[in-house]
Design an enzyme around this catalytic site. Structure first.
Site, PDB file in Angstrom:
ATOM      1  N   HIS A   7       0.840  -1.208   0.000  1.00  0.00           N
ATOM      2  CA  HIS A   7       0.000   0.000   0.000  1.00  0.00           C
ATOM      3  C   HIS A   7       0.871   1.253   0.000  1.00  0.00           C
ATOM      4  O   HIS A   7       1.279   1.752   1.050  1.00  0.00           O
ATOM      5  CB  HIS A   7      -0.932  -0.020   1.229  1.00  0.00           C
ATOM      6  N   HIS A   9       1.073   5.010  -2.329  1.00  0.00           N
ATOM      7  CA  HIS A   9       0.509   5.838  -3.402  1.00  0.00           C
ATOM      8  C   HIS A   9       1.625   6.565  -4.149  1.00  0.00           C
ATOM      9  O   HIS A   9       2.471   7.220  -3.526  1.00  0.00           O
ATOM     10  CB  HIS A   9      -0.432   6.892  -2.829  1.00  0.00           C
ATOM     11  N   ASP A  11       1.326   9.274  -6.066  1.00  0.00           N
ATOM     12  CA  ASP A  11       1.246  10.740  -5.937  1.00  0.00           C
ATOM     13  C   ASP A  11       1.602  11.231  -4.540  1.00  0.00           C
ATOM     14  O   ASP A  11       1.963  12.388  -4.364  1.00  0.00           O
ATOM     15  CB  ASP A  11      -0.132  11.281  -6.378  1.00  0.00           C
ATOM     16  N   GLY A 154      -9.597   8.213  -1.588  1.00  0.00           N
ATOM     17  CA  GLY A 154     -10.278   9.495  -1.404  1.00  0.00           C
ATOM     18  C   GLY A 154     -10.945   9.595  -0.043  1.00  0.00           C
ATOM     19  O   GLY A 154     -10.639   8.824   0.862  1.00  0.00           O
ATOM     20  N   HIS A 181      -9.880   1.102   0.412  1.00  0.00           N
ATOM     21  CA  HIS A 181      -9.607   1.919   1.605  1.00  0.00           C
ATOM     22  C   HIS A 181     -10.883   1.913   2.443  1.00  0.00           C
ATOM     23  O   HIS A 181     -11.920   2.443   1.999  1.00  0.00           O
ATOM     24  CB  HIS A 181      -9.313   3.370   1.224  1.00  0.00           C
ATOM     25  N   GLU A 184     -10.745   3.589   7.793  1.00  0.00           N
ATOM     26  CA  GLU A 184      -9.646   4.532   8.053  1.00  0.00           C
ATOM     27  C   GLU A 184     -10.241   5.775   8.732  1.00  0.00           C
ATOM     28  O   GLU A 184      -9.924   6.069   9.886  1.00  0.00           O
ATOM     29  CB  GLU A 184      -8.953   4.924   6.743  1.00  0.00           C
ATOM     30  N   ASP A 261       1.824   4.026   2.927  1.00  0.00           N
ATOM     31  CA  ASP A 261       0.759   4.859   2.358  1.00  0.00           C
ATOM     32  C   ASP A 261       1.342   5.962   1.469  1.00  0.00           C
ATOM     33  O   ASP A 261       1.263   5.856   0.254  1.00  0.00           O
ATOM     34  CB  ASP A 261      -0.128   5.461   3.462  1.00  0.00           C
TER      35      ASP A 261
END
Ligand code: HPA
Ligand code: ZN
Length: 320
Positions: A7, A9, A11, A154, A181, A184, A261
């Protein structure tokens, strides 16, 4: 220690220096805009940290460079296999097609030989059904050609998991493996919905610690949690690192994996995350090994690759 990461990302893990060069912004300014501070309020504010890197990720060359640099950073962090995720739709603002976005990221990661990376494509909460459907279709097109699964990222607080049922039914009908996701910024109900859709893994999922019913269901179905402790502190999903439920979940027999993350947003590496887990929760090398084996078995790799990576991790253990 050789590690697996499921996991992370793209970006959220762009080098600040690269963004500064590509956008011609002052590096200090870039760091302020891309990294959390202790007064970042919640997931909603945390997610604003992606605006600037996304601005820099709108051309083939930039995407290629950024993907290559993450592959290099993961390799330097002793990660031998990673599943890197991003939402291709966010990179079509200046005219790239979804195909071009995915192809460029694939080119970047494939240019680094010493690490194997597969991609997970993210649908976005709050985006239209049509846009998310396009993400499913591009996932299908590239499935087992560098892309191995689908996700939903998101703002979980604003847009609940249950609203994405129809999309995940389409993913399921197309045999696309997915992680979501969930649990969380929202409750265990969000995790339960994700499980009922057919999620193989859950991103975060920490809310189940307060709900034995959902926790037992996660165990029964052998679903793994992609736990990202530092990120959870940063989004205020937990009050502090020492109050994180990772050890509780692990000791209760949940299939826990450790992840970063967003490396840049949270100023973290997987090695640093392991150090913190050792310091705060006394995780042993045996337990880290178990969590890496959990990551391999719940990864979206094929069975042959899973065997190969299991051997690699076990071999390192014997050497020590
Ligand atoms: N949650 C939801 N969306 C995200 C996250 C996250 O932790 N990181 C990047 N996009
Ligand atoms: Zn995430």
């Amino acid at each position: 220690m050789k590690k697996i990461e499921l996991h992370v990302h793209l970006d959220g893990s762009v080098r600040p220096k690269t963004v500064s060069e590509l956008l011609n912004y002052d590096i200090k300014d870039v760091k302020n805009k891309m990294m959390v501070t202790s007064d970042t309020k919640d997931l909603t504010e945390y997610l604003t940290k992606f605006d600037l890197p996304i601005k820099a990720m709108q051309t083939k060359d930039n995407l290629k460079r950024i993907a290559r640099e993450l592959a290099l950073d993961l390799k330097d962090d002793d990660v031998i296999y990673a599943e890197v995720r991003f939402a291709p739709i966010l990179h079509t603002k200046e005219g790239l097609s979804l195909d071009e976005v995915v192809s460029s990221v694939l080119e970047g990661i494939k240019s680094v030989n010493e690490i194997k990376i597969n991609l997970i494509l993210c649908m976005m909460r709050g985006f239209s059904y049509e846009d998310n459907l396009k993400t499913i279709m591009v996932t299908k097109k590239f499935l087992n050609k560098g892309v191995v699964g689908l996700d939903l990222a998101g703002d979980e607080k604003k847009y609940q998991t249950i609203n994405y049922k129809d999309l995940f039914m389409i993913a399921k009908d197309n045999n696309i493996p997915f992680t979501i996701h969930a649990g969380e910024a929202d409750t265990s109900k969000s995790v339960l919905d994700a499980i009922n859709f057919g999620a193989k893994r859950i991103g975060h999922g920490i809310a189940i610690v307060n709900d034995d019913k959902v926790l037992n269901k996660v165990k029964e179905k052998n679903i793994s949690l992609e736990v990202c402790p530092t990120s959870n502190v940063d989004t205020k999903a937990v009050l502090s690192y020492e109050k994180h439920p990772i050890k509780d979940l692990f000791l209760k027999g949940v299939k826990v994996t450790v992840n970063t993350d967003d490396r840049t947003v949270s100023n973290i590496t997987l090695s640093k995350e392991y150090e913190k887990l050792k310091e705060y929760f006394n995780f042993s090398d045996e337990e880290f090994l178990q969590m890496n084996l959990n990551a391999i078995s719940s990864s979206f790799m094929n069975e042959d690759e899973k065997t190969r990576y299991t051997k690699m991790i076990m071999k390192e253990k014997k050497l020590n």
